[in-house]
Design a protein around this motif. Structure first.
Motif, short mmCIF file in Angstrom:
data_model
loop_
_atom_site.label_atom_id
_atom_site.label_comp_id
_atom_site.label_asym_id
_atom_site.label_seq_id
_atom_site.Cartn_x
_atom_site.Cartn_y
_atom_site.Cartn_z
N LEU A 191 -41.81 -13.66 41.80
CA LEU A 191 -41.82 -13.88 40.35
C LEU A 191 -40.99 -15.10 39.98
CD1 LEU A 191 -41.39 -10.18 39.14
CD2 LEU A 191 -43.42 -11.61 38.80
N ALA A 192 -39.83 -15.25 40.64
CA ALA A 192 -38.98 -16.40 40.36
C ALA A 192 -39.67 -17.70 40.75
CB ALA A 192 -37.65 -16.26 41.10
N GLU A 193 -40.41 -17.67 41.90
CA GLU A 193 -41.13 -18.86 42.33
C GLU A 193 -42.22 -19.25 41.34
OE1 GLU A 193 -42.64 -17.97 46.16
OE2 GLU A 193 -40.68 -17.90 47.15
N ARG A 194 -42.77 -18.25 40.63
CA ARG A 194 -43.84 -18.53 39.65
C ARG A 194 -43.26 -18.84 38.28
NH1 ARG A 194 -48.04 -20.14 41.94
NH2 ARG A 194 -49.27 -19.57 40.09
N GLY A 195 -41.90 -19.00 38.18
CA GLY A 195 -41.30 -19.46 36.94
C GLY A 195 -40.69 -18.39 36.07
N ALA A 196 -40.73 -17.14 36.50
CA ALA A 196 -40.15 -16.08 35.68
C ALA A 196 -38.63 -16.03 35.90
CB ALA A 196 -40.76 -14.74 36.04
N LEU A 197 -37.90 -15.74 34.82
CA LEU A 197 -36.45 -15.59 34.90
C LEU A 197 -36.14 -14.11 35.15
CD1 LEU A 197 -33.55 -16.62 34.56
CD2 LEU A 197 -33.78 -16.21 32.09
N VAL A 198 -35.65 -13.79 36.36
CA VAL A 198 -35.34 -12.41 36.72
C VAL A 198 -33.84 -12.29 36.91
CG1 VAL A 198 -35.79 -10.54 38.34
CG2 VAL A 198 -37.57 -12.25 37.91
N HIS A 199 -33.21 -11.38 36.17
CA HIS A 199 -31.76 -11.19 36.32
C HIS A 199 -31.39 -9.73 36.07
CE1 HIS A 199 -31.23 -11.25 31.83
NE2 HIS A 199 -32.34 -11.99 31.92
N HIS A 200 -30.20 -9.37 36.54
CA HIS A 200 -29.71 -8.00 36.40
C HIS A 200 -28.91 -7.86 35.11
CE1 HIS A 200 -30.62 -6.37 40.47
NE2 HIS A 200 -30.62 -7.67 40.78
N ALA A 201 -28.96 -6.63 34.53
CA ALA A 201 -28.14 -6.35 33.35
C ALA A 201 -26.67 -6.47 33.72
CB ALA A 201 -28.44 -4.94 32.83
#
Length: 905
Positions: A191-201
Motif C-alpha cells: 500500500l505504501a509503495e502505491r502511495g498510501a500513507l499507512v501509520h499506527h495510532a
C-alpha cells in the motif's frame, strides 16, 4: 477522530476496537450538533481483507473463491483422505484441524517457501506427512479455483505490487496492533509503495497511577478487584472500567459470582429486571449457549440414543415443546425417568416420548409433557426418512430448520434481546452450512451433524454490548481502547504471558527462525511486554495484581509487569477490602407456627422417623416440602436395584418354601435329571423371575453374571437359615399395613418378612428386615435411632404377639452374612454375646414406643431445626444442603468440642 474527519480508513486488530471507535465517532458527531454524517470507514483487518477480495472478484482481478474457515477444513479433510497414508490414530477431522492451523501459521509468517526448503532436509515423518497433505490441498484448490482465507493477504499484496489492483484510499490508520504479522506487513508495504500513507495510532502516555498489588489467593484477588471497581463506579466520570484477565475462559464463572456478590447483589433477585453494571466483552462458543447446545443435542438424538443425563437435559429444556412447565418436566425427570429400571445409560427418542405420554400409567399426562412428547415425535417423523440419504449441505440446512420448528425450538417463551441475537447467529451458522455446497459434495446426516457441531464450537457469540461501565475482557480485546481505569488480574509468572504451543506438523527450526508463537521465547516475551505496556498506557489508573499462593506453589509477579517504569508496589495492602461484607444482612426470627397436618396419609412411611431422628430440617424438607435429590444413574444395576432383586428373589422363594422343615428337605433332595438340589432349582427360578429379561446380548450377559452372583450369595444365606435354633414358618413376605397411626402421623408400613415361632406362651412373630448394605442392631437404640423401621413395625404393625426383630445382613463377605437382633427368647437367632446394658425385649419395646411417639410429635409440630445427629456423617449423603445452608465450619467446631469433651471424660 482527526483521521476519520480527513476520510482516512481505520483498520483495527479486533472487533471490539472497531465497535468502540464507531460509537465514539457517533457520540462526537451528536455532541457537535450534527444531525447526519457519512459513515466512518472503520473495519477490522480481516473484514477489510475479505472486502478487498470481493472487489478483486468483481473487477476480474482474480477468479478464485475465498474459502471460509469451515470450507477450508473440509478441503483439508479431503486432501488427507486423498493421501491415504495418514498413519495416525486421530480422526480425519482432528488431523484436518491441525493441518489447517499449520498452514495458517505458514501464511501468517510468509513461510511457505521456507517450509519447502526445510522439508527437503530431514524434518521427521510428521513434517513429511504434512508436506504431502499440503500438496494435495493446493492441488484441489487449483483445480476448483479456490484459495485459502489465510493466503488472501499475500495474494492481495501481490496484486497491489503488480499494479493489477488498487485501493482507493490515501491514508490508513492502524489501531490496536501490538504486533504486525509478516503477512500483514507485506500488504502495508504494498500500500505504501502505491502511495498510501499507512501509520499506527499514537500510543498515549503511561498511567498516572500504576500499581502492582499482591493478594493472598485467587478469591482475595477477585474481591479486592471488585471493591476497587465499585469505588470507581461512585465517581462522576462516565468512563469505561476494564477488568483484564489473561485466562478469562477458566475464570469467567468465578468472576461473575464475585462481581454479583460484591457489586450487584440485587441482580440475584428473580424479579429484578435491571442488568448488572458489568458485562463480558469476550464471547463464548456458540455451542456452549443453552439454546444452541439443546438444539445440537436434539439433532443428535434424532439419529440415535444419547446418554440419560443428556435426555434429562432435553426433557427439562425450556427451548423445546409448545408448552414449558419446567417444574412438571423436572418432576418427571426426577420421579420417572431416573427411577426407571435400566441396564444401559442410553435412551432412544421414541422410548422417551412414550414415557412422557404414559406417566405412571396415566393416559392423560400434564399438558407440558404431552406437548413435548408430540413435538419430539413430530420431529423424528419428519427427519427419519431423510436421515438415511446422502445429500447436499443446503438440503441438510433446510431439514434442520424444519425439524427444530417441529420440535417447538426455541420454545414458547417470548425471546429477550440476548435470545433474539442468539437465534439470529444460529440462522447465520445454518446459512454458512448451506454455503458448503460450494464444495460440490454430498454427505451423510452423521457427517453433517459433526461438521455443524465443530462450526458451532469455533463460532464465538457475544450479545450486543449494553454499554455497561465495567467491561471484562482478555488482553487482546482491550487493544485500541482507552478506559477510566484498568485492573489486570492474574499477573503472575505462570499465567502471564500466556503459554503458546508450537505446531507438531512444522519443523521446529522453521518455527524458531520465523519467530512463530511458542518457538521463540524471547519473541513471545517481547510481544507480551508490548501488550503490557499498551495496557499500562490505556487508562490514567492501572492496577496489576497477582496471587501470592496457589496450589502450584508460591507465585511471583510476571517479568512483563515488573519491567514497567514507575511501577508502585502494594504488598497485601488491599486485603482489608475483603473484610467488607458483601451486603449487610438483617436477621429476622420466623416464629410463625406451621400449619397442622391434614390427617391424610404421609408419603415416606417409616422413612419419616429415620429422617426426623437424623435431622429435623431434613425430615421437614423431604416429608412436608417434598424436596428430593434426583437419583444418580449408573450403567448396569444400581445398588438399590440389586437390593430390590435380592428382596424379590427371597420373597418368591419363601412363598414357595414356607417353613424351615421344607427348606431342610429341599436342601437334601437331589433332582435326578440335573443333579442339583431341589433348593438350587427353586432358587434359580426365583432369581430369574426377579431379574429383568432383555433381548440385548450385552444385557443378557450382564444379567447372567448378576444371576450367578445372587445365587451364590443366597445359597450361603439359606445355609444360615437352615441352622437357626428354633423352627420357624414364614407367615408373611412384604407384609403391608395399609394404615396405622403413630401420634398424629397417619402412615403406611411394609416389612420384608414375618416369621412365626413357638414361644413360651404361644405363637410369636419375629420381624426380619433384609439389608444389603451396612447395618447393626445398635442402630435401633437411643432417642434418635438411625434405623427405626423395625421397632416401628413391631410397635405399629398390628401383628399381635411380637417376640423379636432382626436384621438379615446379606453382604458378600463371610463376616457380613449374619442374622442378629433383639428377641424375647435367646434361642430365636444364632447366639451373640449379650451386653450388660441391653434391655430385656419387653422393656426395649416400651422404650421404642416412647422414642417413636416423641419423634412423631416433633415432626407433626414442625420442629425443623438444622441439627444433624452426627456431623459430618449424617450430612454426607443429604440432598437438602442447598436449602438448609448449613455452615460446615460451625458444625465442625461443635464436633471437635464434643470429641474434646469425650476425651476429657
Amino acid at each position: 477522530m482527526d483521521a476519520l474527519s480527513r476520510g482516512a480508513l481505520v483498520l483495527t486488530s479486533n472487533q471490539r476496537a472497531a465497535r468502540t471507535l464507531r460509537l465514539h465517532f457517533e457520540r462526537t458527531m451528536r455532541e457537535g450538533g450534527r444531525s447526519g454524517w457519512q459513515a466512518p470507514q472503520i473495519l477490522t483487518w480481516d473484514g477489510w481483507i475479505a472486502d478487498q477480495w470481493r472487489r478483486m472478484l468483481i473487477e476480474g482481478v482474480t477468479d478464485r473463491i475465498l474459502l471460509n474457515r469451515a470450507q477450508e477444513r473440509r478441503v483439508w479433510m479431503r486432501a488427507i483422505e486423498a493421501t491415504a497414508d495418514s498413519g495416525s490414530l486421530l480422526s480425519t477431522r482432528a488431523m484436518g484441524e491441525m493441518a489447517s492451523d499449520a498452514a495458517r501459521l505458514l501464511s501468517q509468517w510468509n513461510a511457505h517457501e521456507a517450509f519447502t526448503t526445510f522439508q527437503a532436509g530431514s524434518s521427521g515423518p510428521d513434517v513429511a506427512l504434512f508436506g504431502r497433505w499440503l500438496k494435495a490441498f493446493e492441488k484441489i484448490c487449483d483445480e476448483q479455483r479456490w484459495v485459502s482465507g489465510s493466503l488472501a493477504a499475500s495474494r492481495l499484496a501481490r496484486s497491489l505490487r503488480e499494479g493489477r489492483f488498487s485501493v482507493p484510499v490515501v491514508e490508513i490508520l492502524l489501531v490496536g496492533f501490538d504486533r504486525v504479522l509478516p503477512s500483514q506487513g507485506v500488504v502495508i508495504e504494498s500500500l505504501a509503495e502505491r502511495g498510501a500513507l499507512v501509520h499506527h495510532a499514537v500510543q498515549p502516555k503511561h498511567a498516572e497511577n500504576l500499581t502492582l498489588a499482591a493478594l493472598a489467593d485467587d478469591r482475595e484477588e477477585l474481591i479486592a478487584c471488585a471493591e476497587w471497581v465499585k469505588g470507581l463506579l461512585t465517581r462522576q466520570d462516565a468512563g469505561t472500567i476494564a477488568v483484564v484477565v489473561p485466562d478469562l475462559d477458566d475464570a469467567r464463572e468465578e468472576i461473575e459470582r464475585v462481581f454479583r456478590e460484591r457489586i450487584a447483589p440485587w441482580s440475584y433477585e428473580l424479579s429484578s429486571e435491571s442488568a448488572p453494571p458489568f458485562e463480558f466483552s469476550l464471547g463464548d462458543a456458540l455451542s456452549k449457549t443453552a439454546m444452541v447446545r439443546d438444539a445440537l443435542l436434539l439433532l443428535r438424538w434424532l439419529h440415535g440414543p444419547v446418554e440419560l443425563e443428556q435426555v434429562s437435559q432435553l426433557i427439562r429444556s425450556p427451548f423445546l415443546g409448545s408448552e414449558a412447565d419446567i417444574s412438571e418436566r423436572a418432576r418427571f425427570d426426577a420421579q420417572v425417568l431416573r427411577r426407571r429400571k435400566r441396564l444401559t445409560l442410553e435412551l432412544e427418542l421414541r422410548e422417551a416420548a412414550r414415557m412422557l405420554i404414559f406417566v405412571k400409567g396415566d393416559a392423560t399426562p400434564h399438558a407440558s409433557l404431552q406437548s413435548l412428547s408430540t413435538a419430539l415425535m413430530q420431529a423424528q417423523k419428519l427427519a427419519q426418512p431423510r436421515m438415511k440419504k446422502v445429500t447436499g449441505w443446503s438440503e441438510w440446512s433446510d431439514l434442520i430448520r424444519e425439524v427444530l420448528e417441529a420440535a417447538g425450538w426455541p420454545g414458547p417463551r417470548k425471546a429477550d434481546s440476548r435470545e433474539f441475537q442468539l437465534r439470529k447467529r444460529w440462522d447465520d451458522l445454518l446459512d454458512e452450512l448451506a454455503g458448503m455446497d460450494a464444495l460440490g459434495e454430498r454427505v451423510t446426516y452423521e457427517e453433517m451433524i459433526s461438521t455443524l457441531r465443530s462450526m458451532a464450537e469455533e463460532t464465538l457469540f457475544a450479545p450486543q454490548s449494553r454499554g455497561a461501565r465495567i467491561q471484562i475482557m482478555g488482553p487482546m480485546e482491550a487493544a485500541g481502547s482507552h478506559f477510566e481505569g484498568i485492573w489486570f488480574l492474574h499477573a503472575d509468572d505462570m499465567r502471564w504471558p500466556l503459554r503458546s504451543s508450537t505446531s507438531p506438523l512444522l519443523p521446529w527450526a522453521l518455527q524458531r527462525e520465523a519467530g512463530m508463537p511458542g518457538a521463540a521465547p524471547a519473541t513471545d516475551f517481547a510481544f507480551a511486554r508490548a501488550v503490557t505496556e499498551r495496557l499500562a498506557a490505556s487508562a490514567p489508573e492501572v492496577v496489576f495484581s497477582y496471587t501470592v499462593t496457589r496450589a502450584a506453589g508460591t507465585m511471583r509477579p510476571s517479568p512483563a509487569v515488573t519491567a514497567l517504569p514507575n511501577l508502585g508496589r502494594r504488598e497485601n495492602t488491599l486485603l482489608s477490602l475483603s473484610e467488607t461484607p458483601a451486603e449487610a444482612m438483617e436477621e429476622v426470627e420466623d416464629s410463625a407456627p406451621l400449619p397442622a397436618l391434614s390427617g391424610e396419609q404421609l408419603r415416606g412411611g417409616a422413612m419419616i422417623f429415620e429422617l426426623q431422628a437424623a435431622c429435623g430440617f431434613r425430615a421437614f424438607a423431604e416429608g412436608r416440602l417434598f424436596s428430593s435429590q434426583p437419583d444418580e444413574v449408573d450403567a448396569g444395576m444400581s445398588a438399590p436395584e440389586r437390593g430390590n432383586a435380592t428382596h424379590e428373589a427371597l420373597e418368591k422363594f419363601w412363598k414357595r418354601t414356607k417353613t424351615q422343615a421344607e427348606l431342610e428337605r429341599m436342601s437334601t433332595e437331589i433332582d435326578p435329571r440335573t443333579g442339583q438340589t431341589k433348593r438350587d432349582l427353586v432358587l434359580d427360578a426365583c432369581i430369574a423371575e426377579a431379574l429383568e429379561v432383555s433381548d440385548a446380548p450385552w444385557e443378557r450377559a450382564y444379567l447372567a453374571v448378576e444371576h450367578r452372583r445372587l445365587h451364590g450369595l443366597l445359597s450361603r444365606w439359606l445355609e444360615i437359615e437352615r441352622k437357626r435354633p428354633l423352627p420357624f414358618e414364614v407367615r408373611y413376605t412384604e407384609h403391608e399395613v395399609k394404615e396405622t397411626q403413630i401420634g398424629d402421623l397417619n402412615l403406611r408400613l411394609r416389612v420384608d418378612r414375618v416369621d412365626e415361632i413357638a414361644g413360651e406362651n404361644g405363637p410369636e412373630f419375629v420381624l426380619i428386615d433384609y439389608k444389603t448394605g451396612a447395618c447393626s442392631p445398635s442402630e435401633w437404640l437411643g432417642d434418635r435411632p438411625d434405623k427405626p423401621q423395625l421397632p416401628l413395625y413391631a410397635i405399629a404393625g398390628e401383628l399381635g404377639n411380637v417376640g423379636g426383630i432382626g436384621f438379615a445382613s446379606l453382604r458378600p463377605a463371610e463376616k457380613d452374612l449374619w442374622l442378629r437382633g433383639s428377641t424375647r427368647s435367646p434361642e430365636v437367632f444364632p447366639p451373640v454375646r449379650k451386653r450388660s446394658a441391653d434391655l430385656e425385649f419387653d422393656q426395649q419395646m416400651q422404650e421404642w414406643q416412647e422414642t417413636l411417639l416423641a419423634l412423631a410429635d416433633s415432626f407433626a409440630s414442625g420442629e425443623a431445626a438444622v441439627g444433624p445427629k452426627n456431623y459430618p456423617n449424617t450430612c454426607k449423603h443429604c440432598g437438602q444442603r442447598l436449602l438448609c445452608r448449613l455452615d460446615p465450619a460451625t458444625l465442625l467446631q461443635l464436633s471437635e468440642e464434643e470429641d474434646s469433651e469425650d476425651d476429657e471424660a
